[in-house]
Motif scaffolding. Structure first.
Motif, mmCIF file in Angstrom:
data_model
loop_
_atom_site.group_PDB
_atom_site.id
_atom_site.type_symbol
_atom_site.label_atom_id
_atom_site.label_comp_id
_atom_site.label_asym_id
_atom_site.label_seq_id
_atom_site.Cartn_x
_atom_site.Cartn_y
_atom_site.Cartn_z
ATOM 1 N N GLN A 24 -2.854 9.974 6.167
ATOM 2 C CA GLN A 24 -3.738 9.381 5.081
ATOM 3 C C GLN A 24 -4.993 10.181 5.279
ATOM 4 O OE1 GLN A 24 -3.395 5.640 6.635
ATOM 5 N NE2 GLN A 24 -2.612 4.639 4.883
ATOM 6 N N ALA A 25 -5.603 10.658 6.535
ATOM 7 C CA ALA A 25 -6.769 11.651 6.493
ATOM 8 C C ALA A 25 -6.728 12.563 6.153
ATOM 9 C CB ALA A 25 -6.988 11.542 8.274
ATOM 10 N N ALA A 26 -5.362 13.439 6.189
ATOM 11 C CA ALA A 26 -5.017 14.667 5.728
ATOM 12 C C ALA A 26 -5.214 14.646 4.174
ATOM 13 C CB ALA A 26 -3.944 15.252 6.286
ATOM 14 N N GLU A 27 -4.657 13.574 3.526
ATOM 15 C CA GLU A 27 -4.506 13.565 2.318
ATOM 16 C C GLU A 27 -6.367 13.401 1.627
ATOM 17 O OE1 GLU A 27 -2.049 10.180 1.007
ATOM 18 O OE2 GLU A 27 -0.221 11.415 1.469
ATOM 19 N N LEU A 28 -6.969 12.554 2.213
ATOM 20 C CA LEU A 28 -8.353 12.363 1.817
ATOM 21 C C LEU A 28 -9.087 13.693 1.936
ATOM 22 C CD1 LEU A 28 -9.198 8.785 3.222
ATOM 23 C CD2 LEU A 28 -9.160 9.574 0.751
ATOM 24 N N THR A 29 -8.858 14.446 3.020
ATOM 25 C CA THR A 29 -9.716 15.544 3.247
ATOM 26 C C THR A 29 -9.200 16.981 2.756
ATOM 27 O OG1 THR A 29 -8.933 16.117 5.341
ATOM 28 C CG2 THR A 29 -10.623 14.627 5.342
ATOM 29 N N ILE A 82 -7.527 7.010 12.977
ATOM 30 C CA ILE A 82 -8.766 7.508 12.626
ATOM 31 C C ILE A 82 -9.437 6.572 11.782
ATOM 32 C CG2 ILE A 82 -9.872 9.619 11.618
ATOM 33 C CD1 ILE A 82 -7.191 10.856 11.981
ATOM 34 N N ASP A 83 -10.672 6.196 12.031
ATOM 35 C CA ASP A 83 -11.869 5.582 11.507
ATOM 36 C C ASP A 83 -12.239 6.206 10.194
ATOM 37 O OD1 ASP A 83 -14.558 4.577 10.711
ATOM 38 O OD2 ASP A 83 -14.025 2.930 11.904
ATOM 39 N N PRO A 84 -12.151 5.566 8.961
ATOM 40 C CA PRO A 84 -12.598 6.372 7.749
ATOM 41 C C PRO A 84 -14.043 7.011 7.945
ATOM 42 C CG PRO A 84 -11.521 4.248 7.022
ATOM 43 C CD PRO A 84 -11.758 4.313 8.635
ATOM 44 N N ALA A 85 -14.826 6.245 8.491
ATOM 45 C CA ALA A 85 -16.334 6.716 8.423
ATOM 46 C C ALA A 85 -16.337 8.031 9.496
ATOM 47 C CB ALA A 85 -17.230 5.737 9.264
ATOM 48 N N VAL A 103 -12.131 15.002 -0.307
ATOM 49 C CA VAL A 103 -11.893 15.925 -1.533
ATOM 50 C C VAL A 103 -11.038 15.161 -2.356
ATOM 51 C CG1 VAL A 103 -12.224 18.067 -0.288
ATOM 52 C CG2 VAL A 103 -9.991 17.118 -0.708
ATOM 53 N N ALA A 104 -11.348 15.249 -3.893
ATOM 54 C CA ALA A 104 -10.628 14.755 -4.847
ATOM 55 C C ALA A 104 -9.165 15.629 -5.116
ATOM 56 C CB ALA A 104 -11.191 14.633 -6.061
ATOM 57 N N PRO A 105 -8.012 15.060 -4.943
ATOM 58 C CA PRO A 105 -6.645 15.968 -5.397
ATOM 59 C C PRO A 105 -6.962 16.548 -6.694
ATOM 60 C CG PRO A 105 -6.255 13.689 -5.655
ATOM 61 C CD PRO A 105 -7.490 13.743 -5.109
ATOM 62 N N SER A 106 -6.342 17.704 -6.565
ATOM 63 C CA SER A 106 -6.507 18.663 -7.750
ATOM 64 C C SER A 106 -6.026 17.979 -9.160
ATOM 65 C CB SER A 106 -5.687 20.075 -7.697
ATOM 66 O OG SER A 106 -4.397 19.828 -7.791
ATOM 67 N N ASP A 107 -6.719 18.441 -10.308
ATOM 68 C CA ASP A 107 -6.210 17.875 -11.599
ATOM 69 C C ASP A 107 -4.506 17.780 -11.646
ATOM 70 O OD1 ASP A 107 -8.615 17.005 -12.264
ATOM 71 O OD2 ASP A 107 -8.946 18.679 -13.280
ATOM 72 N N ALA A 108 -4.076 19.161 -11.518
ATOM 73 C CA ALA A 108 -2.512 19.231 -11.553
ATOM 74 C C ALA A 108 -1.932 18.343 -10.539
ATOM 75 C CB ALA A 108 -2.112 20.788 -11.082
ATOM 76 N N GLU A 109 -2.125 18.372 -9.271
ATOM 77 C CA GLU A 109 -1.464 17.362 -8.366
ATOM 78 C C GLU A 109 -1.622 15.914 -8.796
ATOM 79 O OE1 GLU A 109 -2.342 15.733 -3.822
ATOM 80 O OE2 GLU A 109 -2.980 17.908 -4.491
ATOM 81 N N GLU A 165 -17.363 7.338 -2.261
ATOM 82 C CA GLU A 165 -17.324 5.821 -1.858
ATOM 83 C C GLU A 165 -16.176 5.156 -2.596
ATOM 84 O OE1 GLU A 165 -20.390 2.136 -2.668
ATOM 85 O OE2 GLU A 165 -21.236 4.020 -1.462
ATOM 86 N N ALA A 166 -16.117 5.420 -3.839
ATOM 87 C CA ALA A 166 -15.115 4.809 -4.575
ATOM 88 C C ALA A 166 -13.643 5.041 -3.983
ATOM 89 C CB ALA A 166 -15.011 5.133 -6.102
ATOM 90 N N ALA A 167 -13.466 6.591 -3.583
ATOM 91 C CA ALA A 167 -12.247 6.702 -3.075
ATOM 92 C C ALA A 167 -11.962 6.096 -1.708
ATOM 93 C CB ALA A 167 -12.066 8.318 -2.670
ATOM 94 N N ILE A 168 -12.919 5.840 -0.732
ATOM 95 C CA ILE A 168 -12.762 5.186 0.559
ATOM 96 C C ILE A 168 -12.449 3.683 0.094
ATOM 97 C CG2 ILE A 168 -14.074 4.267 2.598
ATOM 98 C CD1 ILE A 168 -15.770 6.804 2.324
ATOM 99 N N LEU A 169 -13.178 3.176 -0.789
ATOM 100 C CA LEU A 169 -12.654 1.879 -1.229
ATOM 101 C C LEU A 169 -11.446 1.390 -2.006
ATOM 102 C CD1 LEU A 169 -16.141 0.741 -2.913
ATOM 103 C CD2 LEU A 169 -15.262 -0.062 -0.805
ATOM 104 N N ARG A 170 -10.896 2.562 -2.644
ATOM 105 C CA ARG A 170 -9.430 2.435 -2.829
ATOM 106 C C ARG A 170 -8.480 2.447 -1.767
ATOM 107 N NH1 ARG A 170 -6.838 5.961 -5.530
ATOM 108 N NH2 ARG A 170 -8.516 7.845 -5.230
ATOM 109 N N LEU A 171 -8.851 3.551 -0.827
ATOM 110 C CA LEU A 171 -7.896 3.453 0.262
ATOM 111 C C LEU A 171 -7.837 2.265 1.151
ATOM 112 C CD1 LEU A 171 -6.077 5.116 2.112
ATOM 113 C CD2 LEU A 171 -8.174 6.008 3.182
ATOM 114 N N GLN A 172 -9.103 1.789 1.260
ATOM 115 C CA GLN A 172 -9.203 0.385 2.252
ATOM 116 C C GLN A 172 -8.176 -0.621 1.534
ATOM 117 O OE1 GLN A 172 -13.535 0.013 2.437
ATOM 118 N NE2 GLN A 172 -13.589 1.012 4.134
ATOM 119 N N LEU A 173 -8.333 -0.733 0.168
ATOM 120 C CA LEU A 173 -7.870 -1.707 -0.680
ATOM 121 C C LEU A 173 -6.222 -1.549 -0.545
ATOM 122 C CD1 LEU A 173 -7.759 -4.159 -2.456
ATOM 123 C CD2 LEU A 173 -7.926 -2.625 -4.371
ATOM 124 N N SER A 174 -5.734 -0.398 -0.597
ATOM 125 C CA SER A 174 -4.551 -0.069 -0.602
ATOM 126 C C SER A 174 -3.939 -0.284 0.860
ATOM 127 C CB SER A 174 -4.322 1.604 -0.552
ATOM 128 O OG SER A 174 -2.709 2.078 -0.447
#
Length: 90
Positions: free
Chosen positions: A7-12, A40-43, A52-58, A73-82
């Motif tokens: 998950q950390a790799a996907e986010l960064t 890994i703590d998200p903070a 980073v946001a995934p590429s448009d194509a991905e 912040e929105a990406a973190i919140l989405r991940l936390q909810l998931s």
């Protein structure tokens, strides 16, 4: 709620091996969970590596539609909810 190495790799946008090296070198703090995997703590992740946001194509390939722009912040919140939903389903 902690992140797995995947998950950390996907986010960064970094590889799992890059993050593992950063943990071993002390550039990124992580603990081990009950299964012995890195947790890994998200903070802490955001401190060491900006999200980073995934590429448009991905994104389009995975979701079949263009994505809306969102803040870190929105990406973190989405991940936390998931993660909470996954945890509840277990």
């Amino acid at each position: 709620m902690m992140l797995s190495l995947r998950q950390a790799a996907e986010l960064t946008g970094k590889s799992k091996s890059t993050l593992t090296r950063a943990i071993k070198a002390g550039r990124l703090s992580a603990s081990r969970n009950a299964e012995g995997m890195f947790a890994i703590d998200p903070a802490e992740l955001a401190r060491a590596y900006p999200f980073v946001a995934p590429s448009d194509a991905e994104h389009d390939a995975h979701h079949g539609a263009p994505r809306n722009s969102e803040t870190d912040e929105a990406a973190i919140l989405r991940l936390q909810l998931s993660l909470l939903i996954d945890e509840r389903e277990r």
